[in-house]
Design a protein around this motif. Structure first.
Motif, PDB file in Angstrom:
ATOM      1  N   PHE A 141       0.841  -1.194   0.000  1.00  0.00           N
ATOM      2  CA  PHE A 141       0.000   0.000   0.000  1.00  0.00           C
ATOM      3  C   PHE A 141       0.882   1.252   0.000  1.00  0.00           C
ATOM      4  O   PHE A 141       2.015   1.232   0.480  1.00  0.00           O
ATOM      5  N   GLU A 142       0.347   2.344  -0.526  1.00  0.00           N
ATOM      6  CA  GLU A 142       0.916   3.664  -0.215  1.00  0.00           C
ATOM      7  C   GLU A 142       0.047   4.269   0.884  1.00  0.00           C
ATOM      8  O   GLU A 142      -1.129   3.935   1.022  1.00  0.00           O
ATOM      9  N   TYR A 143       0.648   5.169   1.680  1.00  0.00           N
ATOM     10  CA  TYR A 143      -0.054   5.736   2.835  1.00  0.00           C
ATOM     11  C   TYR A 143       0.203   7.234   2.963  1.00  0.00           C
ATOM     12  O   TYR A 143       1.208   7.760   2.468  1.00  0.00           O
ATOM     13  N   ALA A 144      -0.728   7.886   3.668  1.00  0.00           N
ATOM     14  CA  ALA A 144      -0.535   9.265   4.110  1.00  0.00           C
ATOM     15  C   ALA A 144      -1.227   9.410   5.457  1.00  0.00           C
ATOM     16  O   ALA A 144      -2.113   8.625   5.793  1.00  0.00           O
ATOM     17  N   VAL A 145      -0.793  10.406   6.227  1.00  0.00           N
ATOM     18  CA  VAL A 145      -1.402  10.670   7.525  1.00  0.00           C
ATOM     19  C   VAL A 145      -1.813  12.129   7.590  1.00  0.00           C
ATOM     20  O   VAL A 145      -1.030  13.031   7.257  1.00  0.00           O
ATOM     21  N   LEU A 146      -3.057  12.369   7.992  1.00  0.00           N
ATOM     22  CA  LEU A 146      -3.572  13.718   8.211  1.00  0.00           C
ATOM     23  C   LEU A 146      -3.687  13.951   9.713  1.00  0.00           C
ATOM     24  O   LEU A 146      -4.199  13.090  10.433  1.00  0.00           O
ATOM     25  N   THR A 186       1.786  15.680  16.993  1.00  0.00           N
ATOM     26  CA  THR A 186       2.277  14.308  16.880  1.00  0.00           C
ATOM     27  C   THR A 186       3.515  14.266  16.002  1.00  0.00           C
ATOM     28  O   THR A 186       3.783  15.189  15.233  1.00  0.00           O
ATOM     29  N   GLU A 187       4.242  13.162  16.124  1.00  0.00           N
ATOM     30  CA  GLU A 187       5.369  12.888  15.233  1.00  0.00           C
ATOM     31  C   GLU A 187       5.085  11.588  14.502  1.00  0.00           C
ATOM     32  O   GLU A 187       4.809  10.556  15.129  1.00  0.00           O
ATOM     33  N   VAL A 188       5.135  11.649  13.185  1.00  0.00           N
ATOM     34  CA  VAL A 188       4.907  10.467  12.366  1.00  0.00           C
ATOM     35  C   VAL A 188       6.198  10.192  11.605  1.00  0.00           C
ATOM     36  O   VAL A 188       6.656  11.043  10.832  1.00  0.00           O
ATOM     37  N   ASP A 189       6.792   9.029  11.862  1.00  0.00           N
ATOM     38  CA  ASP A 189       8.085   8.683  11.283  1.00  0.00           C
ATOM     39  C   ASP A 189       9.094   9.819  11.494  1.00  0.00           C
ATOM     40  O   ASP A 189       9.847  10.178  10.590  1.00  0.00           O
ATOM     41  N   GLY A 190       9.053  10.401  12.681  1.00  0.00           N
ATOM     42  CA  GLY A 190      10.007  11.436  13.045  1.00  0.00           C
ATOM     43  C   GLY A 190       9.680  12.835  12.566  1.00  0.00           C
ATOM     44  O   GLY A 190      10.400  13.775  12.874  1.00  0.00           O
ATOM     45  N   VAL A 191       8.584  12.982  11.808  1.00  0.00           N
ATOM     46  CA  VAL A 191       8.205  14.306  11.298  1.00  0.00           C
ATOM     47  C   VAL A 191       7.108  14.891  12.181  1.00  0.00           C
ATOM     48  O   VAL A 191       6.067  14.265  12.378  1.00  0.00           O
ATOM     49  N   ARG A 192       7.361  16.076  12.726  1.00  0.00           N
ATOM     50  CA  ARG A 192       6.397  16.718  13.595  1.00  0.00           C
ATOM     51  C   ARG A 192       5.263  17.319  12.759  1.00  0.00           C
ATOM     52  O   ARG A 192       5.516  18.006  11.767  1.00  0.00           O
ATOM     53  N   LEU A 193       4.020  17.010  13.160  1.00  0.00           N
ATOM     54  CA  LEU A 193       2.853  17.433  12.371  1.00  0.00           C
ATOM     55  C   LEU A 193       1.925  18.311  13.186  1.00  0.00           C
ATOM     56  O   LEU A 193       1.501  17.938  14.279  1.00  0.00           O
ATOM     57  N   ASP A 194       1.609  19.474  12.644  1.00  0.00           N
ATOM     58  CA  ASP A 194       0.600  20.337  13.227  1.00  0.00           C
ATOM     59  C   ASP A 194      -0.757  19.979  12.627  1.00  0.00           C
ATOM     60  O   ASP A 194      -0.833  19.447  11.524  1.00  0.00           O
ATOM     61  N   PRO A 195      -1.853  20.311  13.357  1.00  0.00           N
ATOM     62  CA  PRO A 195      -3.189  20.001  12.831  1.00  0.00           C
ATOM     63  C   PRO A 195      -3.404  20.607  11.444  1.00  0.00           C
ATOM     64  O   PRO A 195      -2.992  21.725  11.174  1.00  0.00           O
ATOM     65  N   GLY A 196      -4.034  19.830  10.578  1.00  0.00           N
ATOM     66  CA  GLY A 196      -4.369  20.311   9.249  1.00  0.00           C
ATOM     67  C   GLY A 196      -3.326  19.999   8.199  1.00  0.00           C
ATOM     68  O   GLY A 196      -3.536  20.264   7.022  1.00  0.00           O
ATOM     69  N   SER A 197      -2.181  19.425   8.596  1.00  0.00           N
ATOM     70  CA  SER A 197      -1.186  19.086   7.589  1.00  0.00           C
ATOM     71  C   SER A 197      -1.215  17.590   7.313  1.00  0.00           C
ATOM     72  O   SER A 197      -1.700  16.795   8.118  1.00  0.00           O
ATOM     73  N   MET A 198      -0.703  17.217   6.146  1.00  0.00           N
ATOM     74  CA  MET A 198      -0.715  15.827   5.736  1.00  0.00           C
ATOM     75  C   MET A 198       0.683  15.405   5.329  1.00  0.00           C
ATOM     76  O   MET A 198       1.382  16.134   4.645  1.00  0.00           O
ATOM     77  N   LEU A 199       1.052  14.220   5.784  1.00  0.00           N
ATOM     78  CA  LEU A 199       2.359  13.670   5.435  1.00  0.00           C
ATOM     79  C   LEU A 199       2.145  12.463   4.538  1.00  0.00           C
ATOM     80  O   LEU A 199       1.513  11.480   4.940  1.00  0.00           O
ATOM     81  N   TYR A 200       2.680  12.549   3.314  1.00  0.00           N
ATOM     82  CA  TYR A 200       2.617  11.409   2.402  1.00  0.00           C
ATOM     83  C   TYR A 200       3.803  10.508   2.677  1.00  0.00           C
ATOM     84  O   TYR A 200       4.935  10.991   2.821  1.00  0.00           O
ATOM     85  N   LEU A 201       3.555   9.196   2.754  1.00  0.00           N
ATOM     86  CA  LEU A 201       4.565   8.268   3.267  1.00  0.00           C
ATOM     87  C   LEU A 201       5.113   7.301   2.236  1.00  0.00           C
ATOM     88  O   LEU A 201       6.018   6.509   2.549  1.00  0.00           O
ATOM     89  N   GLY A 202       4.563   7.316   1.002  1.00  0.00           N
ATOM     90  CA  GLY A 202       5.029   6.374  -0.008  1.00  0.00           C
ATOM     91  C   GLY A 202       4.588   4.953   0.296  1.00  0.00           C
ATOM     92  O   GLY A 202       3.591   4.739   0.996  1.00  0.00           O
ATOM     93  N   SER A 203       5.348   3.984  -0.206  1.00  0.00           N
ATOM     94  CA  SER A 203       4.973   2.578  -0.012  1.00  0.00           C
ATOM     95  C   SER A 203       6.168   1.808   0.537  1.00  0.00           C
ATOM     96  O   SER A 203       7.189   2.401   0.897  1.00  0.00           O
ATOM     97  N   GLY A 204       6.052   0.486   0.617  1.00  0.00           N
ATOM     98  CA  GLY A 204       7.157  -0.351   1.045  1.00  0.00           C
ATOM     99  C   GLY A 204       7.410  -0.328   2.540  1.00  0.00           C
ATOM    100  O   GLY A 204       8.480  -0.710   3.005  1.00  0.00           O
ATOM    101  N   ARG A 205       6.418   0.096   3.320  1.00  0.00           N
ATOM    102  CA  ARG A 205       6.587   0.144   4.778  1.00  0.00           C
ATOM    103  C   ARG A 205       5.846  -1.022   5.432  1.00  0.00           C
ATOM    104  O   ARG A 205       4.711  -1.305   5.078  1.00  0.00           O
TER     105      ARG A 205
END
Ligand code: MN
Length: 320
Positions: free
Chosen positions: A210-215, A221-240
């Motif tokens: 799958f490819e994934y993203a987190v909103l 929060t920190e997703v895969d080490g990236v700090r996220l403020d509300p309203g932002s989205m981190l695209y994570l690619g695939s292979g995880r």
């Protein structure tokens, strides 16, 4: 609810933009006014990314204080070729559609509409309504094999949950780690609401195909080490196979994923098709009052479709 406001039909889908491995792409939201007093932050489609699996549209709105406001008022409008997902953290949305469904969707309940060949609906904050409105509106593209299916609306008040220390998840659509939502899907998909307590650390099991993203819905929060403020989205690619999460404060995330969507789409306004001719026909059918039925009981006129620019789109094949 959400209307695409871009001027021209746009091609989506295909695998050429899907990274074969993990990436961390931060996607900035774009503010767009909807009906009523609601302003949304649009994460998909985004300048840098158009789809995540079959997820092709993501709006995040609120939390807004709508105590003295109309709240959300989206008049009757049509859809083809997609599913809409209504997901709330605060407040409620009243859904009406041309099949005769009248349903109030409340926090952490799934409102899932499959447009199939044609449906129309409206979405509004009921009167009276709760003070706060906070949620997300998402679309899932239907594959060619099912895009002309019979339109349906599903309401699931009970959804399966997953728990880990400091983490609570609700599977909205598709599956995570063998836990599956009762909502009907047509492609391999994941949509999961995650609540994290401050200082929680967790590792979420993912599908490498799958490819994934987190909103980020709220908190810090920190997703895969990236700090996220509300309203932002981190695209994570695939292979995880797993995704490290950490809560710097109480927070909530929406995990979206799926098998990369292999088909090329033409997306314009509220329609998803495969050719500009199909889109032109859908627009004409809506404006002449055929095919899409009628939404009864909404206090106001249906939405008029914008003008369709004369930009014939050459159908493009699948690209690997
Ligand atoms: Mn809609």
């Amino acid at each position: 609810m959400s209307e695409l406001d871009q001027a021209s039909p746009t091609l989506r889908g295909g695998r050429e933009d899907v990274p074969a491995g993990p990436v961390r792409e931060l996607l900035a939201p774009r503010e767009t006014a909807l009906g009523g007093s609601t302003v949304v932050r649009r994460l998909l489609p985004n300048l840098g990314r158009r789809m995540v699996g079959a997820w092709c549209f993501v709006d995040h709105y609120g939390p807004d204080d709508i105590a003295d406001e109309p709240g959300m008022q989206v008049p009757p409008h049509p859809h083809i070729g997609l599913q809409t997902v209504s997901w709330l953290h605060e407040g409620e949305v009243l859904h009406r559609d041309s099949l005769g469904n009248l349903q109030t969707v409340r926090p952490r309940e799934l409102g899932l509409m499959t447009s199939g060949r044609a449906i129309s609906h409206s979405e509004e904050s009921p009167r009276p309504h709760a003070r706060l409105l906070h949620g997300a509106q998402l679309w899932v593209a239907l594959p060619d094999t099912h895009r002309h299916t019979t339109p349906t609306f599903e309401h699931h008040a009970q959804l399966p949950e997953i728990t880990a220390p400091g983490l609570h998840g609700t599977v909205i659509l598709g599956s995570l780690d063998g836990t599956t939502s009762p909502g009907t899907t047509y492609t391999p998909l994941a949509g999961v609401d995650l609540t994290l307590r401050q200082d929680a650390e967790a590792s979420l099991p993912l599908e490498p195909d799958f490819e994934y993203a987190v909103l980020t819905m709220s908190g810090l929060t920190e997703v895969d080490g990236v700090r996220l403020d509300p309203g932002s989205m981190l695209y994570l690619g695939s292979g995880r196979r797993e995704l490290p999460l950490r809560a710097l404060a109480d927070g909530s995330l929406l995990l979206l994923g799926g098998e990369p969507f292999d088909e090329k789409l033409v997306m314009w306004w509220n329609f998803i098709g495969r050719s500009s001719q199909e889109i032109t026909q859908a627009r004409e059918d809506w404006m002449t009052g055929s095919r899409f039925g009628q939404v009864r009981g909404y206090d106001g006129d249906p939405l008029a479709a914008p003008e369709l620019p004369q930009l014939p789109l050459k159908p493009r094949g699948r690209v690997r």
